[in-house]
Design an enzyme around this catalytic site. Structure first.
Site, PDB file in Angstrom:
ATOM      1  N   CYS A  80      30.085   3.215-128.119  1.00  0.00           N
ATOM      2  CA  CYS A  80      29.105   2.607-127.408  1.00  0.00           C
ATOM      3  C   CYS A  80      28.618   1.586-128.172  1.00  0.00           C
ATOM      4  O   CYS A  80      28.004   0.574-127.341  1.00  0.00           O
ATOM      5  CB  CYS A  80      27.866   3.569-127.190  1.00  0.00           C
ATOM      6  SG  CYS A  80      28.558   5.317-126.805  1.00  0.00           S
ATOM      7  N   ASN A 126      27.969  12.226-134.095  1.00  0.00           N
ATOM      8  CA  ASN A 126      29.021  11.525-133.575  1.00  0.00           C
ATOM      9  C   ASN A 126      29.525  10.510-134.746  1.00  0.00           C
ATOM     10  O   ASN A 126      30.749  10.072-134.836  1.00  0.00           O
ATOM     11  CB  ASN A 126      29.025  11.016-132.184  1.00  0.00           C
ATOM     12  CG  ASN A 126      27.680  10.242-132.107  1.00  0.00           C
ATOM     13  OD1 ASN A 126      26.692  10.718-132.342  1.00  0.00           O
ATOM     14  ND2 ASN A 126      27.884   8.760-131.610  1.00  0.00           N
ATOM     15  N   HIS A 172      36.202  15.402-122.531  1.00  0.00           N
ATOM     16  CA  HIS A 172      37.099  14.546-123.101  1.00  0.00           C
ATOM     17  C   HIS A 172      36.974  14.542-124.667  1.00  0.00           C
ATOM     18  O   HIS A 172      37.713  13.667-125.304  1.00  0.00           O
ATOM     19  CB  HIS A 172      36.809  13.063-122.312  1.00  0.00           C
ATOM     20  CG  HIS A 172      35.665  12.301-122.789  1.00  0.00           C
ATOM     21  ND1 HIS A 172      35.598  11.120-123.555  1.00  0.00           N
ATOM     22  CD2 HIS A 172      34.376  12.513-122.459  1.00  0.00           C
ATOM     23  CE1 HIS A 172      34.407  10.912-123.758  1.00  0.00           C
ATOM     24  NE2 HIS A 172      33.571  11.325-123.152  1.00  0.00           N
ATOM     25  N   SER A 192      31.134  18.089-123.693  1.00  0.00           N
ATOM     26  CA  SER A 192      32.110  17.262-122.637  1.00  0.00           C
ATOM     27  C   SER A 192      33.495  17.398-122.989  1.00  0.00           C
ATOM     28  O   SER A 192      33.750  17.079-124.061  1.00  0.00           O
ATOM     29  CB  SER A 192      31.535  15.738-122.911  1.00  0.00           C
ATOM     30  OG  SER A 192      32.395  14.830-122.496  1.00  0.00           O
ATOM     31  N   GLN A 200      30.177  17.082-130.119  1.00  0.00           N
ATOM     32  CA  GLN A 200      31.089  16.554-131.165  1.00  0.00           C
ATOM     33  C   GLN A 200      31.804  17.995-131.829  1.00  0.00           C
ATOM     34  O   GLN A 200      32.576  17.919-132.549  1.00  0.00           O
ATOM     35  CB  GLN A 200      30.412  15.823-132.307  1.00  0.00           C
ATOM     36  CG  GLN A 200      30.412  14.261-131.710  1.00  0.00           C
ATOM     37  CD  GLN A 200      31.743  13.533-131.277  1.00  0.00           C
ATOM     38  OE1 GLN A 200      32.698  14.173-131.861  1.00  0.00           O
ATOM     39  NE2 GLN A 200      31.460  12.691-130.654  1.00  0.00           N
ATOM     40  N   THR A 205      29.475  18.207-104.807  1.00  0.00           N
ATOM     41  CA  THR A 205      30.713  19.054-104.814  1.00  0.00           C
ATOM     42  C   THR A 205      31.407  18.955-106.168  1.00  0.00           C
ATOM     43  O   THR A 205      31.550  17.772-106.734  1.00  0.00           O
ATOM     44  CB  THR A 205      31.724  18.300-103.711  1.00  0.00           C
ATOM     45  OG1 THR A 205      31.052  18.293-102.454  1.00  0.00           O
ATOM     46  CG2 THR A 205      32.877  19.051-103.493  1.00  0.00           C
ATOM     47  N   GLY A 220      28.811  15.034-121.145  1.00  0.00           N
ATOM     48  CA  GLY A 220      27.513  15.232-122.054  1.00  0.00           C
ATOM     49  C   GLY A 220      26.431  14.458-121.734  1.00  0.00           C
ATOM     50  O   GLY A 220      25.200  14.924-121.921  1.00  0.00           O
ATOM     51  N   THR A 221      26.459  13.306-121.286  1.00  0.00           N
ATOM     52  CA  THR A 221      25.243  12.502-120.912  1.00  0.00           C
ATOM     53  C   THR A 221      24.297  13.420-119.812  1.00  0.00           C
ATOM     54  O   THR A 221      23.233  13.409-119.934  1.00  0.00           O
ATOM     55  CB  THR A 221      25.617  11.064-120.587  1.00  0.00           C
ATOM     56  OG1 THR A 221      26.426  10.472-121.553  1.00  0.00           O
ATOM     57  CG2 THR A 221      24.433  10.178-120.107  1.00  0.00           C
TER      58      THR A 221
HETATM   59  N1  PLP Z   1      26.549  13.251-127.266  1.00  0.00           N
HETATM   60  C1  PLP Z   1      27.450  13.063-128.214  1.00  0.00           C
HETATM   61  C2  PLP Z   1      27.230  13.522-129.749  1.00  0.00           C
HETATM   62  C3  PLP Z   1      28.733  12.026-128.032  1.00  0.00           C
HETATM   63  O1  PLP Z   1      29.467  11.455-129.005  1.00  0.00           O
HETATM   64  C4  PLP Z   1      29.109  11.706-126.600  1.00  0.00           C
HETATM   65  C5  PLP Z   1      29.899  10.878-126.337  1.00  0.00           C
HETATM   66  O2  PLP Z   1      30.157   9.920-127.141  1.00  0.00           O
HETATM   67  C6  PLP Z   1      28.003  12.087-125.643  1.00  0.00           C
HETATM   68  C7  PLP Z   1      26.811  12.864-126.083  1.00  0.00           C
HETATM   69  C8  PLP Z   1      28.106  11.729-124.146  1.00  0.00           C
HETATM   70  O3  PLP Z   1      29.187  12.336-123.528  1.00  0.00           O
HETATM   71  P1  PLP Z   1      29.913  11.814-122.195  1.00  0.00           P
HETATM   72  O4  PLP Z   1      30.659  10.813-122.604  1.00  0.00           O
HETATM   73  O5  PLP Z   1      30.589  12.983-121.772  1.00  0.00           O
HETATM   74  O6  PLP Z   1      28.624  11.387-121.245  1.00  0.00           O
END
Ligand code: PLP
Length: 388
Positions: free
Chosen positions: A322, A148, A198, A196, A176, A234, A69-70
Protein backbone atom coordinates in the site's frame (compact mmCIF):
# COMPACT_ATOMS: atom_id res chain seq x y z
CA UNK A 1 10.36 -13.84 -12.21
CA UNK A 2 11.36 -14.28 -8.56
CA UNK A 3 8.22 -13.43 -6.59
CA UNK A 4 9.09 -12.38 -3.05
CA UNK A 5 5.98 -10.38 -2.21
CA UNK A 6 3.72 -13.00 -0.65
CA UNK A 7 2.68 -10.68 2.20
CA UNK A 8 1.17 -8.37 -0.45
CA UNK A 9 -0.67 -11.16 -2.20
CA UNK A 10 -0.16 -14.78 -3.22
CA UNK A 11 -0.58 -16.82 -6.35
CA UNK A 12 -3.93 -18.61 -6.29
CA UNK A 13 -3.58 -22.34 -5.67
CA UNK A 14 -4.69 -24.20 -8.85
CA UNK A 15 -6.83 -26.54 -6.71
CA UNK A 16 -8.76 -23.53 -5.30
CA UNK A 17 -9.26 -22.10 -8.79
CA UNK A 18 -10.53 -25.42 -10.09
CA UNK A 19 -13.14 -25.66 -7.34
CA UNK A 20 -14.28 -22.09 -8.06
CA UNK A 21 -14.88 -22.56 -11.78
CA UNK A 22 -18.36 -24.17 -11.69
CA UNK A 23 -19.60 -21.27 -9.56
CA UNK A 24 -18.40 -18.76 -12.16
CA UNK A 25 -20.05 -20.68 -15.00
CA UNK A 26 -22.86 -23.21 -14.62
CA UNK A 27 -23.68 -23.13 -10.89
CA UNK A 28 -24.73 -19.48 -10.86
CA UNK A 29 -27.89 -19.63 -8.73
CA UNK A 30 -28.27 -17.12 -5.92
CA UNK A 31 -27.57 -19.09 -2.73
CA UNK A 32 -30.64 -17.50 -1.09
CA UNK A 33 -33.04 -18.75 -3.79
CA UNK A 34 -35.55 -21.50 -3.17
CA UNK A 35 -35.07 -23.77 -6.19
CA UNK A 36 -33.02 -26.92 -6.47
CA UNK A 37 -30.01 -25.45 -8.30
CA UNK A 38 -29.49 -23.02 -5.41
CA UNK A 39 -29.20 -25.87 -2.94
CA UNK A 40 -25.92 -27.03 -4.50
CA UNK A 41 -24.59 -23.47 -4.31
CA UNK A 42 -25.58 -23.12 -0.64
CA UNK A 43 -23.99 -26.47 0.16
CA UNK A 44 -20.72 -25.43 -1.47
CA UNK A 45 -20.69 -22.26 0.60
CA UNK A 46 -21.36 -24.18 3.80
CA UNK A 47 -18.63 -26.65 2.82
CA UNK A 48 -16.22 -23.70 2.59
CA UNK A 49 -17.31 -22.55 6.05
CA UNK A 50 -16.61 -26.04 7.42
CA UNK A 51 -13.16 -26.12 5.87
CA UNK A 52 -12.29 -22.69 7.25
CA UNK A 53 -13.66 -23.59 10.68
CA UNK A 54 -11.46 -26.72 10.71
CA UNK A 55 -8.37 -24.64 9.86
CA UNK A 56 -9.16 -22.03 12.53
CA UNK A 57 -10.23 -24.58 15.15
CA UNK A 58 -13.62 -22.94 15.70
CA UNK A 59 -17.33 -23.57 15.00
CA UNK A 60 -18.90 -22.92 11.60
CA UNK A 61 -21.47 -20.60 13.20
CA UNK A 62 -18.60 -18.39 14.35
CA UNK A 63 -17.61 -17.45 10.77
CA UNK A 64 -19.07 -14.83 8.45
CA UNK A 65 -17.72 -14.23 4.97
CA UNK A 66 -16.73 -10.68 4.02
CA UNK A 67 -14.94 -8.90 1.18
CA UNK A 68 -11.54 -9.25 2.87
CA UNK A 69 -9.32 -8.15 5.70
CA UNK A 70 -10.19 -4.46 5.50
CA UNK A 71 -13.92 -5.06 5.82
CA UNK A 72 -13.47 -7.59 8.62
CA UNK A 73 -11.30 -5.21 10.68
CA UNK A 74 -13.74 -2.33 10.18
CA UNK A 75 -16.75 -4.54 10.98
CA UNK A 76 -15.29 -5.82 14.27
CA UNK A 77 -14.22 -2.39 15.51
CA UNK A 78 -17.47 -0.68 14.47
CA UNK A 79 -19.59 -3.37 16.06
CA UNK A 80 -17.67 -3.27 19.36
CA UNK A 81 -18.14 0.50 19.51
CA UNK A 82 -21.87 0.23 18.83
CA UNK A 83 -22.45 -2.14 21.72
CA UNK A 84 -20.15 -0.74 24.37
CA UNK A 85 -22.26 1.14 26.89
CA UNK A 86 -19.32 2.30 28.98
CA UNK A 87 -17.63 4.56 26.47
CA UNK A 88 -15.78 4.93 23.24
CA UNK A 89 -12.13 4.15 23.82
CA UNK A 90 -10.06 1.91 21.54
CA UNK A 91 -6.66 0.41 22.27
CA UNK A 92 -4.59 -0.57 19.27
CA UNK A 93 -0.91 -0.65 18.31
CA UNK A 94 1.16 1.94 16.48
CA UNK A 95 2.10 -0.65 13.84
CA UNK A 96 -1.27 -1.93 12.61
CA UNK A 97 -2.07 -2.25 8.92
CA UNK A 98 -3.86 0.81 7.57
CA UNK A 99 -7.10 -1.23 7.56
CA UNK A 100 -7.08 -0.93 11.37
CA UNK A 101 -4.88 2.11 11.86
CA UNK A 102 -6.87 4.40 9.58
CA UNK A 103 -10.16 2.99 10.86
CA UNK A 104 -9.09 3.96 14.40
CA UNK A 105 -7.90 7.38 13.24
CA UNK A 106 -11.30 7.93 11.63
CA UNK A 107 -13.01 6.87 14.87
CA UNK A 108 -10.86 9.43 16.69
CA UNK A 109 -12.16 12.13 14.32
CA UNK A 110 -15.69 11.03 15.20
CA UNK A 111 -15.09 11.52 18.92
CA UNK A 112 -13.59 8.22 20.12
CA UNK A 113 -10.42 8.18 22.12
CA UNK A 114 -7.71 5.95 20.73
CA UNK A 115 -4.54 4.75 22.45
CA UNK A 116 -1.86 3.63 20.00
CA UNK A 117 0.51 1.45 22.03
CA UNK A 118 4.10 1.75 20.79
CA UNK A 119 6.68 -0.95 20.07
CA UNK A 120 10.40 -1.21 20.87
CA UNK A 121 13.25 -1.11 18.34
CA UNK A 122 12.67 -4.78 17.49
CA UNK A 123 8.98 -4.19 16.90
CA UNK A 124 7.88 -5.95 20.10
CA UNK A 125 4.83 -4.84 22.07
CA UNK A 126 4.98 -4.61 25.84
CA UNK A 127 2.12 -6.61 27.39
CA UNK A 128 2.19 -4.40 30.47
CA UNK A 129 1.69 -1.29 28.33
CA UNK A 130 -1.29 -2.87 26.58
CA UNK A 131 -2.80 -3.80 29.93
CA UNK A 132 -2.23 -0.31 31.33
CA UNK A 133 -3.87 1.26 28.30
CA UNK A 134 -7.17 -0.56 28.93
CA UNK A 135 -9.62 1.60 30.94
CA UNK A 136 -13.18 1.14 32.14
CA UNK A 137 -14.29 3.06 29.03
CA UNK A 138 -12.44 0.77 26.58
CA UNK A 139 -14.78 -0.76 24.02
CA UNK A 140 -12.27 -2.88 22.14
CA UNK A 141 -8.60 -3.76 21.96
CA UNK A 142 -7.44 -4.45 18.40
CA UNK A 143 -3.92 -5.83 17.95
CA UNK A 144 -2.65 -7.63 14.87
CA UNK A 145 -1.33 -11.19 15.16
CA UNK A 146 1.68 -10.58 12.91
CA UNK A 147 2.97 -7.40 11.37
CA UNK A 148 2.74 -7.30 7.59
CA UNK A 149 5.96 -5.27 7.13
CA UNK A 150 8.33 -7.00 9.56
CA UNK A 151 6.59 -10.31 10.31
CA UNK A 152 6.94 -9.64 14.07
CA UNK A 153 4.42 -11.75 16.01
CA UNK A 154 2.43 -10.34 18.91
CA UNK A 155 1.28 -12.36 21.95
CA UNK A 156 -2.37 -11.99 21.02
CA UNK A 157 -3.60 -14.97 23.04
CA UNK A 158 -2.14 -13.42 26.20
CA UNK A 159 -3.62 -10.03 25.29
CA UNK A 160 -6.99 -11.72 24.74
CA UNK A 161 -6.79 -13.19 28.26
CA UNK A 162 -5.99 -9.79 29.75
CA UNK A 163 -9.00 -8.38 27.88
CA UNK A 164 -11.25 -11.21 29.06
CA UNK A 165 -10.14 -10.46 32.64
CA UNK A 166 -11.12 -6.82 32.16
CA UNK A 167 -14.34 -7.68 30.29
CA UNK A 168 -13.18 -5.86 27.17
CA UNK A 169 -13.62 -7.21 23.64
CA UNK A 170 -10.49 -8.27 21.79
CA UNK A 171 -10.06 -8.24 18.01
CA UNK A 172 -7.03 -9.45 16.09
CA UNK A 173 -6.09 -8.84 12.47
CA UNK A 174 -4.77 -12.31 11.59
CA UNK A 175 -4.49 -11.60 7.86
CA UNK A 176 -0.77 -12.42 7.79
CA UNK A 177 -0.82 -15.59 9.88
CA UNK A 178 -3.23 -17.95 8.13
CA UNK A 179 -1.20 -20.84 6.71
CA UNK A 180 1.91 -19.56 8.49
CA UNK A 181 1.19 -20.63 12.08
CA UNK A 182 -1.30 -23.26 13.34
CA UNK A 183 -4.44 -21.83 14.99
CA UNK A 184 -6.94 -23.26 17.50
CA UNK A 185 -9.40 -20.54 18.30
CA UNK A 186 -11.48 -22.78 20.54
CA UNK A 187 -8.59 -22.71 23.03
CA UNK A 188 -8.30 -18.92 23.00
CA UNK A 189 -10.42 -16.03 24.32
CA UNK A 190 -10.18 -13.93 21.17
CA UNK A 191 -13.58 -12.36 20.35
CA UNK A 192 -12.98 -11.33 16.73
CA UNK A 193 -10.41 -12.43 14.15
CA UNK A 194 -10.02 -11.10 10.59
CA UNK A 195 -8.58 -12.92 7.60
CA UNK A 196 -8.24 -12.50 3.85
CA UNK A 197 -8.11 -15.30 1.25
CA UNK A 198 -5.60 -13.71 -1.13
CA UNK A 199 -2.89 -13.88 1.52
CA UNK A 200 -3.06 -17.69 1.65
CA UNK A 201 -3.34 -18.65 -2.03
CA UNK A 202 -7.06 -17.97 -2.36
CA UNK A 203 -8.81 -15.37 -4.53
CA UNK A 204 -8.84 -11.61 -3.90
CA UNK A 205 -11.84 -9.68 -2.60
CA UNK A 206 -13.01 -12.30 -0.12
CA UNK A 207 -12.27 -12.86 3.55
CA UNK A 208 -13.92 -13.75 6.78
CA UNK A 209 -14.54 -12.54 10.29
CA UNK A 210 -14.52 -14.97 13.21
CA UNK A 211 -17.00 -13.87 15.87
CA UNK A 212 -16.81 -15.95 19.06
CA UNK A 213 -20.10 -17.54 20.06
CA UNK A 214 -21.74 -15.26 22.62
CA UNK A 215 -19.97 -12.10 21.41
CA UNK A 216 -22.52 -9.53 20.34
CA UNK A 217 -22.07 -8.36 16.77
CA UNK A 218 -23.90 -6.01 14.47
CA UNK A 219 -22.80 -5.18 10.96
CA UNK A 220 -22.75 -1.57 9.86
CA UNK A 221 -23.78 -2.70 6.34
CA UNK A 222 -27.53 -2.16 6.03
CA UNK A 223 -29.42 -4.39 3.61
CA UNK A 224 -30.33 -8.05 3.34
CA UNK A 225 -30.08 -10.66 6.05
CA UNK A 226 -27.35 -12.81 4.54
CA UNK A 227 -24.83 -14.67 6.68
CA UNK A 228 -27.48 -15.27 9.37
CA UNK A 229 -28.27 -11.56 9.44
CA UNK A 230 -24.67 -10.61 10.16
CA UNK A 231 -23.47 -9.39 6.74
CA UNK A 232 -25.76 -7.96 4.10
CA UNK A 233 -25.11 -8.61 0.41
CA UNK A 234 -25.36 -11.59 -1.93
CA UNK A 235 -22.44 -13.86 -1.13
CA UNK A 236 -19.44 -13.99 -3.47
CA UNK A 237 -19.96 -17.73 -3.86
CA UNK A 238 -17.10 -18.67 -6.20
CA UNK A 239 -14.59 -16.75 -4.11
CA UNK A 240 -15.95 -18.20 -0.87
CA UNK A 241 -15.52 -21.69 -2.34
CA UNK A 242 -11.95 -20.74 -3.34
CA UNK A 243 -11.31 -19.39 0.17
CA UNK A 244 -12.55 -22.67 1.66
CA UNK A 245 -10.24 -24.79 -0.48
CA UNK A 246 -7.29 -22.46 0.11
CA UNK A 247 -7.95 -22.57 3.87
CA UNK A 248 -8.08 -26.35 3.83
CA UNK A 249 -4.72 -26.57 2.02
CA UNK A 250 -3.20 -23.88 4.25
CA UNK A 251 -4.29 -25.76 7.36
CA UNK A 252 -2.98 -29.09 6.06
CA UNK A 253 0.40 -27.69 5.01
CA UNK A 254 1.09 -25.18 7.75
CA UNK A 255 3.78 -27.10 9.67
CA UNK A 256 5.44 -28.48 6.55
CA UNK A 257 5.54 -24.97 5.01
CA UNK A 258 6.93 -23.38 8.17
CA UNK A 259 9.78 -25.91 8.09
CA UNK A 260 10.41 -25.37 4.37
CA UNK A 261 10.03 -21.60 4.06
CA UNK A 262 11.88 -20.66 7.28
CA UNK A 263 15.26 -21.93 6.03
CA UNK A 264 14.74 -20.19 2.65
CA UNK A 265 14.17 -16.87 4.42
CA UNK A 266 17.11 -17.48 6.78
CA UNK A 267 19.48 -18.34 3.89
CA UNK A 268 18.30 -15.20 2.13
CA UNK A 269 19.03 -13.04 5.19
CA UNK A 270 22.47 -14.61 5.67
CA UNK A 271 23.14 -14.15 1.94
CA UNK A 272 22.22 -10.46 1.80
CA UNK A 273 23.96 -9.60 5.06
CA UNK A 274 27.17 -11.19 3.75
CA UNK A 275 26.93 -9.82 0.22
CA UNK A 276 25.78 -6.28 1.03
CA UNK A 277 27.53 -4.17 3.64
CA UNK A 278 25.26 -1.81 5.57
CA UNK A 279 22.31 -4.25 5.69
CA UNK A 280 20.06 -4.10 8.75
CA UNK A 281 17.34 -6.71 9.33
CA UNK A 282 14.39 -5.09 11.10
CA UNK A 283 12.90 -7.12 13.96
CA UNK A 284 15.70 -9.69 13.80
CA UNK A 285 15.67 -10.16 17.59
CA UNK A 286 11.88 -10.57 17.77
CA UNK A 287 9.82 -13.70 17.23
CA UNK A 288 8.82 -13.38 13.58
CA UNK A 289 6.87 -15.15 10.87
CA UNK A 290 9.15 -17.62 9.10
CA UNK A 291 8.57 -16.04 5.68
CA UNK A 292 9.22 -12.30 6.12
CA UNK A 293 12.36 -10.14 5.85
CA UNK A 294 12.33 -6.40 6.33
CA UNK A 295 15.78 -5.14 5.43
CA UNK A 296 17.13 -1.58 5.46
CA UNK A 297 20.18 -0.76 3.35
CA UNK A 298 22.46 2.20 3.99
CA UNK A 299 22.61 4.76 1.20
CA UNK A 300 19.74 3.69 -1.10
CA UNK A 301 16.17 4.77 -1.85
CA UNK A 302 13.77 1.83 -1.83
CA UNK A 303 11.64 3.26 -4.66
CA UNK A 304 14.65 3.27 -6.99
CA UNK A 305 15.62 -0.22 -5.82
CA UNK A 306 12.11 -1.49 -6.56
CA UNK A 307 12.31 -0.20 -10.12
CA UNK A 308 15.67 -1.83 -10.79
CA UNK A 309 14.69 -5.09 -9.10
CA UNK A 310 11.56 -5.13 -11.23
CA UNK A 311 13.73 -4.87 -14.35
CA UNK A 312 15.60 -7.94 -13.18
CA UNK A 313 12.32 -9.74 -12.50
CA UNK A 314 12.43 -9.60 -8.69
CA UNK A 315 9.13 -8.60 -7.05
CA UNK A 316 9.18 -7.26 -3.50
CA UNK A 317 7.91 -4.12 -1.82
CA UNK A 318 8.98 -1.04 0.05
CA UNK A 319 7.60 -1.61 3.54
CA UNK A 320 4.13 -2.69 2.42
CA UNK A 321 2.43 -2.76 -0.98
CA UNK A 322 0.00 0.00 0.00
CA UNK A 323 3.00 2.26 0.46
CA UNK A 324 4.41 1.83 -3.04
CA UNK A 325 4.52 5.27 -4.62
CA UNK A 326 4.07 6.98 -1.24
CA UNK A 327 7.02 9.03 -0.12
CA UNK A 328 6.47 9.29 3.65
CA UNK A 329 8.32 6.81 5.87
CA UNK A 330 6.42 3.71 6.97
CA UNK A 331 4.60 4.26 10.27
CA UNK A 332 5.78 0.79 11.32
CA UNK A 333 9.45 1.64 10.87
CA UNK A 334 8.90 5.04 12.50
CA UNK A 335 7.37 3.31 15.53
CA UNK A 336 10.46 1.05 15.67
CA UNK A 337 12.61 4.20 15.70
CA UNK A 338 14.31 3.34 12.43
CA UNK A 339 15.87 6.62 11.18
CA UNK A 340 14.10 8.32 8.25
CA UNK A 341 17.14 7.70 6.08
CA UNK A 342 17.20 3.96 6.76
CA UNK A 343 13.40 3.72 6.51
CA UNK A 344 13.64 5.19 3.00
CA UNK A 345 16.09 2.42 2.13
CA UNK A 346 13.90 -0.44 3.39
CA UNK A 347 12.60 -3.35 1.34
CA UNK A 348 10.27 -6.16 2.35
CA UNK A 349 10.78 -9.67 0.98
CA UNK A 350 8.16 -12.30 1.76
CA UNK A 351 8.44 -15.95 0.77
CA UNK A 352 5.57 -18.33 0.09
CA UNK A 353 4.48 -21.78 -0.99
CA UNK A 354 5.59 -21.36 -4.59
CA UNK A 355 9.14 -20.23 -3.80
CA UNK A 356 11.92 -22.77 -4.06
CA UNK A 357 15.57 -23.06 -2.96
CA UNK A 358 16.58 -21.86 -6.41
CA UNK A 359 15.05 -18.42 -5.78
CA UNK A 360 17.44 -17.55 -2.95
CA UNK A 361 20.85 -17.24 -4.67
CA UNK A 362 19.31 -15.40 -7.64
CA UNK A 363 17.52 -12.90 -5.40
CA UNK A 364 20.65 -12.32 -3.28
CA UNK A 365 22.80 -11.74 -6.34
CA UNK A 366 20.38 -9.38 -8.05
CA UNK A 367 19.73 -7.42 -4.87
CA UNK A 368 23.47 -7.03 -4.27
CA UNK A 369 23.85 -5.77 -7.83
CA UNK A 370 21.01 -3.27 -7.44
CA UNK A 371 22.21 -1.91 -4.10
CA UNK A 372 25.73 -1.53 -5.40
CA UNK A 373 24.46 0.24 -8.54
CA UNK A 374 22.35 2.66 -6.51
CA UNK A 375 25.17 3.40 -4.11
CA UNK A 376 27.53 4.11 -6.97
CA UNK A 377 25.01 6.52 -8.47
CA UNK A 378 24.95 8.40 -5.21
CA UNK A 379 28.74 8.46 -4.93
CA UNK A 380 30.25 11.93 -4.35
CA UNK A 381 31.05 14.05 -7.43
CA UNK A 382 34.21 12.91 -9.14
CA UNK A 383 33.88 9.29 -8.05
CA UNK A 384 33.61 6.75 -10.91
CA UNK A 385 30.00 5.92 -11.78
CA UNK A 386 28.90 3.07 -14.02
CA UNK A 387 25.44 3.25 -15.58
CA UNK A 388 24.30 0.68 -18.11
N1 PLP B 1 -4.40 -6.52 7.45
C1 PLP B 1 -3.16 -6.87 7.12
C2 PLP B 1 -2.17 -7.20 8.19
C3 PLP B 1 -2.77 -6.92 5.77
O1 PLP B 1 -1.53 -7.27 5.44
C4 PLP B 1 -3.73 -6.60 4.78
C5 PLP B 1 -3.36 -6.58 3.34
O2 PLP B 1 -2.33 -6.09 2.95
C6 PLP B 1 -5.03 -6.25 5.18
C7 PLP B 1 -5.33 -6.22 6.52
C8 PLP B 1 -6.09 -5.90 4.18
O3 PLP B 1 -6.64 -7.07 3.64
P1 PLP B 1 -7.51 -6.99 2.28
O4 PLP B 1 -6.54 -6.75 1.19
O5 PLP B 1 -8.15 -8.33 2.17
O6 PLP B 1 -8.53 -5.92 2.49
Amino acid sequence: MIYLDNNATTQIDPAALEEMMPFLTTAYANPSSGYQSAVQVRQAMEGARERLAATLGCKTAEIIFTSGGTESNNAAINSALQFEPRGKHIVTSAVEHSATWRCCQEMAKRGCEVTFVGVDRDGNLDLGEVEEAVRPQTAVVSIMWANNETGVLFPVEKIAQICRGKRVLFHTDAVQVIGKIPLRLQDSTINFLSLSAHKFHGPKGVGALFIREGTRFQSSLIGGSHESGRRAGTENVASIVGLGKAAEIAGAKVLEEQKRVGPLRDQFEIGITQAISGTHINGSCATRLANTTSASFDGIESQAALLLLDRYGVCCSAGSACRTGASEASHVLQAMQVSDELARGTLRFSFGRFNSDADVPGAVELLARVVSRLRSLQAPAGAPVSVS
